[in-house]
Design an enzyme around this catalytic site. Structure first.
Site, PDB file in Angstrom:
ATOM      1  N   ASP A  69      -1.263  -8.170  18.694  1.00  0.00           N
ATOM      2  CA  ASP A  69       0.064  -8.413  18.123  1.00  0.00           C
ATOM      3  C   ASP A  69       1.074  -8.923  19.143  1.00  0.00           C
ATOM      4  O   ASP A  69       2.140  -9.417  18.775  1.00  0.00           O
ATOM      5  CB  ASP A  69       0.634  -7.120  17.513  1.00  0.00           C
ATOM      6  CG  ASP A  69      -0.098  -6.727  16.242  1.00  0.00           C
ATOM      7  OD1 ASP A  69      -1.088  -7.387  15.896  1.00  0.00           O
ATOM      8  OD2 ASP A  69       0.330  -5.761  15.593  1.00  0.00           O
TER       9      ASP A  69
ATOM     10  N   ALA B  28      -5.365  -6.079  12.504  1.00  0.00           N
ATOM     11  CA  ALA B  28      -6.408  -5.449  13.306  1.00  0.00           C
ATOM     12  C   ALA B  28      -7.594  -6.360  13.620  1.00  0.00           C
ATOM     13  O   ALA B  28      -8.018  -6.434  14.773  1.00  0.00           O
ATOM     14  CB  ALA B  28      -6.873  -4.169  12.614  1.00  0.00           C
TER      15      ALA B  28
ATOM     16  N   GLU C 288       0.832  -1.203   0.000  1.00  0.00           N
ATOM     17  CA  GLU C 288       0.000   0.000   0.000  1.00  0.00           C
ATOM     18  C   GLU C 288       0.869   1.256   0.000  1.00  0.00           C
ATOM     19  O   GLU C 288       0.574   2.242  -0.675  1.00  0.00           O
ATOM     20  CB  GLU C 288      -0.964  -0.025   1.190  1.00  0.00           C
ATOM     21  CG  GLU C 288      -1.945  -1.195   1.089  1.00  0.00           C
ATOM     22  CD  GLU C 288      -3.092  -1.146   2.066  1.00  0.00           C
ATOM     23  OE1 GLU C 288      -4.209  -1.545   1.693  1.00  0.00           O
ATOM     24  OE2 GLU C 288      -2.894  -0.714   3.226  1.00  0.00           O
TER      25      GLU C 288
END
Lengths: 423, 423
Positions: free
Chosen positions: A300, A315, A172
């Site tokens: 995480d 997420a 991205e």
């Protein structure tokens, strides 16, 4: 043992969902975070590339929990956990007793032991990382413009951007830098856009390794269409001022961005748990590390094996873990039967590659191109916390889409000289 | 001498208007600024009080001049002007020759010789100043919440905000802090809003000394209605950690903001001109200092006597001066008769004091209260550069107005500890 005081460390996706899930429960929730805001990390790369502003992807934690009367927010830093005494110790000198503790402290960059690379190849975890990166990218064009007449070699170095790691963040980011560099080029008079190079390095055989293979191929194709040079099977062997060295040769560049590896926060050390190189804390299906009855580790920071593989540090996993722990503690506090073990519902994966292009794998349905891109946008806006943020991000994206203008091109850390320097 | 190369130093209101005015002229314009953005300083206090984002009040200079083919932008710092050789020297080592030079380098804070006050009482000139102040104000509430149980005195100090100087900036800032402190109070569980104090100190007999007396009185009344304590005839004698000393007594506080005095940039020194305490360069009605034929000094750096008094250091003066010089150079470059001397058209003054309240004096018409506030908003949106900024500021204000939510409450400079500190 009855549960009354719940302490949650970290207000990311995991910690915040746990806190919200406990809204109706007969407990006192204390949510501790070093920052005053919850950050929507999946859009952080858009702040780094001058598309969105920090305020559009962050929301004050206190506002999110304003109406939840059983929750309080502490802006403080946890320095230790005493599991035997069941207390959390903070930097400001507080001792917080708990009946149940939720550790949701996330992850940080890992340079695989080469910590000196950090200076030359910053990563992207916090708003300050994003602003620093935005400044670095924008300044690179300014510096190229400044030196191009006398030193075209140096200008080329400033116009070369290397992204290390082709997971979703790297892909991205590379796409967004490619678009940014096209869009700013209109504003410069001397440098040549043809010299802009955006190089994406990946050690493995394909980009987006966690996606299905055809989506990887499509992403690779879309990146190339945007002008990104994708180099797979390429391992970085050194990063220093002015260049990156790989097993495929040297790349002269002034801007390297690290999207290659993360490491869990050092929460394991608080619990006296030996944690491996990645620093994760192994948890069972109730999301507790072995031997701890009232301590949960999620997001995480945790490593949870499900269906044969460890869940990824993304997420949705953190959020679902937070909801599970919140629900579990809520039941326990009310003297009810806790839910059975945690099950991750994998809705799929999404990554966008510039305007009109994205790859998505939603409940097994593969979507590419424009449709994937719309889906990507809708999903991200939907999950943003706060109505205002949603509204402004949508408007901002619409603006970008229609005008190709990246409005957030502010270089702020580069302050005017102080007066003594000036005169 | 024909005019071909025009160098403009500073892209504030003065420099940017001069550059734009030269759009059609047969000249090469070089606009040099240390920053990459033009800043709409009149709304800077709204960034400092978490109402607007930096991107909403700043625009990249390169974008503003994108379509003006005779202008180029240099992001660089001027370190000297050689008037005899007719060149400008920059930090990066460039020497820019000019046929005409426009110095529009603005002003900075002046602590009247007490430069050590700067540490404790920051002022508001740049985006970084505003972000630093926003962080300081937001952190004060966080710290008050943290200490209130053990040290209520310290909490009161953190809840006390002192603004020094009741010109437009000081008045608008005090009003905005009062509103911010009311709005954040909903999110805290321990501190008491009744302990919030916003104190505005003014050495003279009334607030807004440059406004008509009845508008001053109205502003004073509006400030009091917002809960601001206004203390006139109060001179600051010392500022140190934890308190401000005045001729009317001591004020314990952790947050002092300087809005009392400015000093011109040290451009006078470049020209070898002896400049007084305020550092201004005296200019004649063509906006040139005496003895210089091809150098113009405009905006806050200049001192121009008109109708018996010196023009104030405000945006409209700088803008009109820039337009005048641009027009003049345009005529001269085309071999036409330059316009007669500079005349400032005073459209009036405006200051807002929180929502629904403002005082305005527009072409002699005095407007107060809600009507003044609408006028203030319309004028500021109208003068903002860039359609997107206008649109987003309007939407943001509408949002604030309807919800009372200040969304930009981000503390970012306060970063998480580095890993070595963490473990």
């Amino acid at each position: 043992m009855s549960i009354r005081d719940v302490v949650i460390i970290g207000a990311g996706f995991g910690g915040l969902s746990a806190a919200k899930e406990l809204a109706g429960a007969p407990v006192n929730v204390t949510l501790v975070d070093q920052q005053n805001h919850h950050l929507f990390q999946p859009l952080l790369y858009q702040v780094a590339t001058a598309a969105l502003t920090p305020a559009e992807i962050a929301v004050p934690i206190r506002s999110v929990l304003r109406r939840q009367r059983n929750a309080r927010v502490l802006m403080d830093r946890v320095i230790d956990v005493d599991a035997d005494a069941a207390t959390v110790v903070t930097e400001s000198g507080r001792t917080l007793p708990f009946d149940a503790l939720v550790i949701a402290t996330g992850a940080r960059h890992s340079y695989f032991g080469k910590d000196d690379w950090a200076t030359h190849a910053p990563g992207l975890k916090t708003l300050n990382d994003a602003l620093g990166l935005r400044e670095k990218i924008l300044m690179a064009f300014e510096q190229a413009e400044m030196v191009v007449e006398n030193d075209p070699e140096a200008a080329r170095r400033f116009q070369t951007f290397v992204v290390v790691g082709a997971g979703p963040t790297g892909v991205e980011l590379a796409g967004a830098i490619a678009e940014l560099s096209q869009s700013v080029m209109r504003d410069f008079r001397h440098i040549d856009g043809a010299n802009n190079r955006i190089i994406l390095l990946e050690g493995g055989p394909r980009v987006l390794p966690s996606f299905a293979e055809d989506l990887s191929l499509r992403a690779m194709h879309d990146l190339k269409a945007l002008g990104v040079e994708v180099r797979t099977e390429t391992m970085v062997t050194d990063i220093a001022a002015g260049h990156v060295t790989t097993n495929q040769g040297d790349i002269p560049t002034e801007t390297v961005i690290w999207a290659a590896g993360v490491q869990a926060s050092p929460a394991g050390a608080w619990l006296g748990l030996a944690n491996g190189r990645s620093g994760h804390v192994e948890v069972d299906e109730t999301l507790r590390p072995k031997g701890f009855d009232n301590i949960y580790v999620i997001g995480d920071t945790a490593r949870h094996e499900a269906d044969g593989g460890a869940l990824p540090g993304i997420a949705p996993v953190a959020k679902q873990m937070g909801q599970y722990v919140g629900r579990r503690l809520s039941k326990l506090a009310s003297g009810k039967e806790p839910p059975s073990g945690f099950r991750y519902l994998d809705a799929g994966s999404l990554a966008t590659i510039g305007r009109n292009r994205a790859v998505a794998d939603i409940f097994g349905l593969k979507v590419k191109g424009f449709a994937g891109w719309l889906l990507w946008g809708a999903a991200h806006v939907y999950f943003l916390i706060g109505f205002k943020n949603r509204l402004f991000v949508m408007l901002h994206w619409l603006w970008l889409y229609l005008t190709w203008q990246r409005g957030v091109r502010l270089i702020m850390h580069h302050e005017p000289a102080t007066d003594s320097e000036k005169s």
